[in-house]
Design a protein around this motif. Structure first.
Motif, PDB file in Angstrom:
ATOM      1  N   ARG A  37      43.250 -59.813 106.896  1.00  0.00           N
ATOM      2  CA  ARG A  37      42.948 -59.533 105.480  1.00  0.00           C
ATOM      3  C   ARG A  37      44.202 -59.156 104.716  1.00  0.00           C
ATOM      4  N   TRP A  38      45.173 -58.588 105.411  1.00  0.00           N
ATOM      5  CA  TRP A  38      46.425 -58.207 104.752  1.00  0.00           C
ATOM      6  C   TRP A  38      47.102 -59.429 104.137  1.00  0.00           C
ATOM      7  N   PHE A  39      47.039 -60.553 104.844  1.00  0.00           N
ATOM      8  CA  PHE A  39      47.684 -61.774 104.379  1.00  0.00           C
ATOM      9  C   PHE A  39      46.702 -62.732 103.722  1.00  0.00           C
ATOM     10  N   GLY A  40      45.408 -62.583 104.033  1.00  0.00           N
ATOM     11  CA  GLY A  40      44.390 -63.485 103.518  1.00  0.00           C
ATOM     12  C   GLY A  40      43.808 -64.317 104.647  1.00  0.00           C
ATOM     13  N   LEU A  41      42.488 -64.311 104.782  1.00  0.00           N
ATOM     14  CA  LEU A  41      41.845 -65.020 105.883  1.00  0.00           C
ATOM     15  C   LEU A  41      42.112 -66.525 105.839  1.00  0.00           C
ATOM     16  N   ILE A 116      47.114 -43.495  97.359  1.00  0.00           N
ATOM     17  CA  ILE A 116      47.347 -44.921  97.151  1.00  0.00           C
ATOM     18  C   ILE A 116      47.454 -45.187  95.656  1.00  0.00           C
ATOM     19  N   THR A 117      48.559 -45.774  95.228  1.00  0.00           N
ATOM     20  CA  THR A 117      48.753 -46.103  93.819  1.00  0.00           C
ATOM     21  C   THR A 117      48.231 -47.511  93.557  1.00  0.00           C
ATOM     22  N   VAL A 118      47.350 -47.647  92.575  1.00  0.00           N
ATOM     23  CA  VAL A 118      46.801 -48.957  92.236  1.00  0.00           C
ATOM     24  C   VAL A 118      46.754 -49.119  90.721  1.00  0.00           C
ATOM     25  N   SER A 119      46.792 -50.355  90.283  1.00  0.00           N
ATOM     26  CA  SER A 119      46.633 -50.641  88.859  1.00  0.00           C
ATOM     27  C   SER A 119      45.146 -50.576  88.523  1.00  0.00           C
ATOM     28  N   ARG A 120      44.836 -50.551  87.211  1.00  0.00           N
ATOM     29  CA  ARG A 120      43.428 -50.555  86.802  1.00  0.00           C
ATOM     30  C   ARG A 120      42.739 -51.827  87.294  1.00  0.00           C
ATOM     31  N   GLU A 121      43.443 -52.953  87.212  1.00  0.00           N
ATOM     32  CA  GLU A 121      42.886 -54.218  87.693  1.00  0.00           C
ATOM     33  C   GLU A 121      42.618 -54.158  89.192  1.00  0.00           C
ATOM     34  N   GLY A 122      43.562 -53.561  89.924  1.00  0.00           N
ATOM     35  CA  GLY A 122      43.385 -53.451  91.364  1.00  0.00           C
ATOM     36  C   GLY A 122      42.216 -52.568  91.736  1.00  0.00           C
ATOM     37  N   TYR A 123      42.032 -51.476  90.986  1.00  0.00           N
ATOM     38  CA  TYR A 123      40.915 -50.567  91.246  1.00  0.00           C
ATOM     39  C   TYR A 123      39.583 -51.272  91.017  1.00  0.00           C
ATOM     40  N   GLN A 124      39.508 -52.024  89.928  1.00  0.00           N
ATOM     41  CA  GLN A 124      38.278 -52.765  89.644  1.00  0.00           C
ATOM     42  C   GLN A 124      38.033 -53.830  90.711  1.00  0.00           C
ATOM     43  N   GLY A 125      39.121 -54.396  91.227  1.00  0.00           N
ATOM     44  CA  GLY A 125      38.988 -55.385  92.283  1.00  0.00           C
ATOM     45  C   GLY A 125      38.405 -54.787  93.555  1.00  0.00           C
ATOM     46  N   GLY A 219      50.191 -51.985  93.479  1.00  0.00           N
ATOM     47  CA  GLY A 219      50.142 -51.156  94.671  1.00  0.00           C
ATOM     48  C   GLY A 219      50.208 -52.029  95.910  1.00  0.00           C
ATOM     49  N   PRO A 220      50.538 -51.453  97.082  1.00  0.00           N
ATOM     50  CA  PRO A 220      50.675 -52.228  98.320  1.00  0.00           C
ATOM     51  C   PRO A 220      49.435 -53.028  98.686  1.00  0.00           C
ATOM     52  N   ARG A 221      48.253 -52.583  98.278  1.00  0.00           N
ATOM     53  CA  ARG A 221      47.018 -53.285  98.622  1.00  0.00           C
ATOM     54  C   ARG A 221      46.778 -54.519  97.753  1.00  0.00           C
ATOM     55  N   GLU A 222      47.548 -54.663  96.663  1.00  0.00           N
ATOM     56  CA  GLU A 222      47.289 -55.744  95.698  1.00  0.00           C
ATOM     57  C   GLU A 222      48.322 -56.865  95.757  1.00  0.00           C
ATOM     58  N   ASP A 224      50.369 -60.105  96.134  1.00  0.00           N
ATOM     59  CA  ASP A 224      50.020 -61.529  96.183  1.00  0.00           C
ATOM     60  C   ASP A 224      51.251 -62.309  95.726  1.00  0.00           C
ATOM     61  N   PRO A 225      52.157 -62.641  96.656  1.00  0.00           N
ATOM     62  CA  PRO A 225      53.403 -63.323  96.275  1.00  0.00           C
ATOM     63  C   PRO A 225      53.172 -64.604  95.498  1.00  0.00           C
ATOM     64  N   ALA A 226      52.093 -65.322  95.797  1.00  0.00           N
ATOM     65  CA  ALA A 226      51.833 -66.590  95.110  1.00  0.00           C
ATOM     66  C   ALA A 226      51.598 -66.384  93.618  1.00  0.00           C
ATOM     67  N   ARG A 227      51.126 -65.206  93.249  1.00  0.00           N
ATOM     68  CA  ARG A 227      50.865 -64.901  91.837  1.00  0.00           C
ATOM     69  C   ARG A 227      51.950 -64.006  91.239  1.00  0.00           C
ATOM     70  N   GLY A 228      53.034 -63.797  91.978  1.00  0.00           N
ATOM     71  CA  GLY A 228      54.122 -62.966  91.479  1.00  0.00           C
ATOM     72  C   GLY A 228      53.801 -61.486  91.477  1.00  0.00           C
ATOM     73  N   ARG A 229      52.850 -61.054  92.291  1.00  0.00           N
ATOM     74  CA  ARG A 229      52.452 -59.650  92.354  1.00  0.00           C
ATOM     75  C   ARG A 229      53.199 -58.991  93.512  1.00  0.00           C
ATOM     76  N   ILE A 230      54.147 -58.110  93.189  1.00  0.00           N
ATOM     77  CA  ILE A 230      55.008 -57.508  94.200  1.00  0.00           C
ATOM     78  C   ILE A 230      54.672 -56.032  94.365  1.00  0.00           C
ATOM     79  N   SER A 231      54.868 -55.535  95.575  1.00  0.00           N
ATOM     80  CA  SER A 231      54.532 -54.147  95.881  1.00  0.00           C
ATOM     81  C   SER A 231      55.524 -53.181  95.240  1.00  0.00           C
ATOM     82  N   SER A 232      55.007 -52.056  94.769  1.00  0.00           N
ATOM     83  CA  SER A 232      55.860 -51.009  94.198  1.00  0.00           C
ATOM     84  C   SER A 232      56.752 -50.387  95.268  1.00  0.00           C
TER      85      SER A 232
END
Length: 267
Positions: A37-41, A116-125, A219-222, A224-232
């Motif tokens: 799940r960390w990388f995607g099934l 755990i630090t997350v964005s509002r979008e990540g929390y809703q996810g 945040g580390p849980r969100e 997604d390199p393919a979408r340009g989402r990098i960990s803090s």
């Protein structure tokens, strides 16, 4: 290290688990699906890189007191992947445990409950995934009940599959509920002088090549390199935090030093 026969995580793990004795399968299942799940099934094994493995080890060592035993399960899976020909290299050699961090994590419950630090979008996810999983959990319980009606348990593949899925779902639900308890939602700031934080989207210009790129700090849980989402907590994420439009930053990566200018910032 690509191989044309390399499968995605989900079928690869299922095949590996089926090769294990029943008493070992349950212990390996939770660790391996957490890894997947960390990388995607749906992530292919041949797309996995050593730096990604190292990053996974680091994140796991910071959040799980029992991370060493989980890495042993992952190690066995990666060795199996090499034997099956899914990888030409043996990624298990990159699963290096860090003894100092292991002692720090095992020293007390506070280390296991790190914020755990997350964005509002990540929390809703997380909320959306949790709701979907709880609905699916009820469906799987019904599937187990119906499959169990077949009294011949010796070759009851539907029952075994439903039980395995229920175990995966239950484990994931626990992870998400724990994440919600520990989550600190970062809303970002606005107006002149705003600084990069979790949730910020930045446009960067490489001062080495002149190329431009857009990335969002999450945040580390969100990640997604393919979408340009990098960990803090990644090298680039750490370097960007707190900077403003017009600032120049330097990032040290395994590939060397890179300089960027922040030419756009949406917090």
């Amino acid at each position: 290290m690509s191989d044309a026969r390399s499968p995605e995580f989900a079928p690869a793990i299922s095949k590996f688990l089926s090769s294990l004795p029943g008493n070992e399968r349950k212990a390996a299942q939770q660790a391996l699906y957490h890894f997947a799940r960390w990388f995607g099934l749906n992530h292919r094994l041949d797309a996995l890189t050593p730096p990604e493995i190292a990053n996974y080890v680091e994140r796991l060592s910071q959040s799980d007191a029992d991370y060493s035993s989980k890495l042993e399960q992952v190690r066995a899976f990666l060795v199996y992947a090499k034997k099956e020909g899914w990888r030409r290299d043996n990624l298990s050699v990159h699963l290096r445990t860090k003894k100092v961090k292991a002692r720090a994590v095992s020293s007390g419950a506070h280390a296991r409950r790190k914020e755990i630090t997350v964005s509002r979008e990540g929390y809703q996810g997380i909320l959306a995934e949790l709701e979907a999983l709880k609905c699916r959990q009820l469906e799987v319980i019904d599937e187990i009940r119906r499959a169990a009606a077949d009294k011949d348990f010796r070759e009851n593949a539907p029952l075994e599959a439903a039980r395995e899925e229920h175990g995966r779902i239950t484990g994931r639900i626990r992870e998400l509920e724990e994440a919600l308890k520990l989550a600190r939602v970062v809303e970002g700031n606005s107006g002149a002088g705003k600084k990069a934080d979790v949730g910020s989207t930045l446009r960067l210009k490489s001062l080495d090549s002149g190329e431009e790129m857009v990335c969002t700090i999450v945040g580390p849980r969100e990640v997604d390199p393919a979408r340009g989402r990098i960990s803090s907590s990644s090298p680039v994420g750490k370097a960007l935090m707190g900077h403003e439009r017009g600032d120049t930053i330097e990032v040290v990566t395994p590939g060397g030093r890179h300089r960027y200018q922040v030419i756009g910032l949406e917090a």
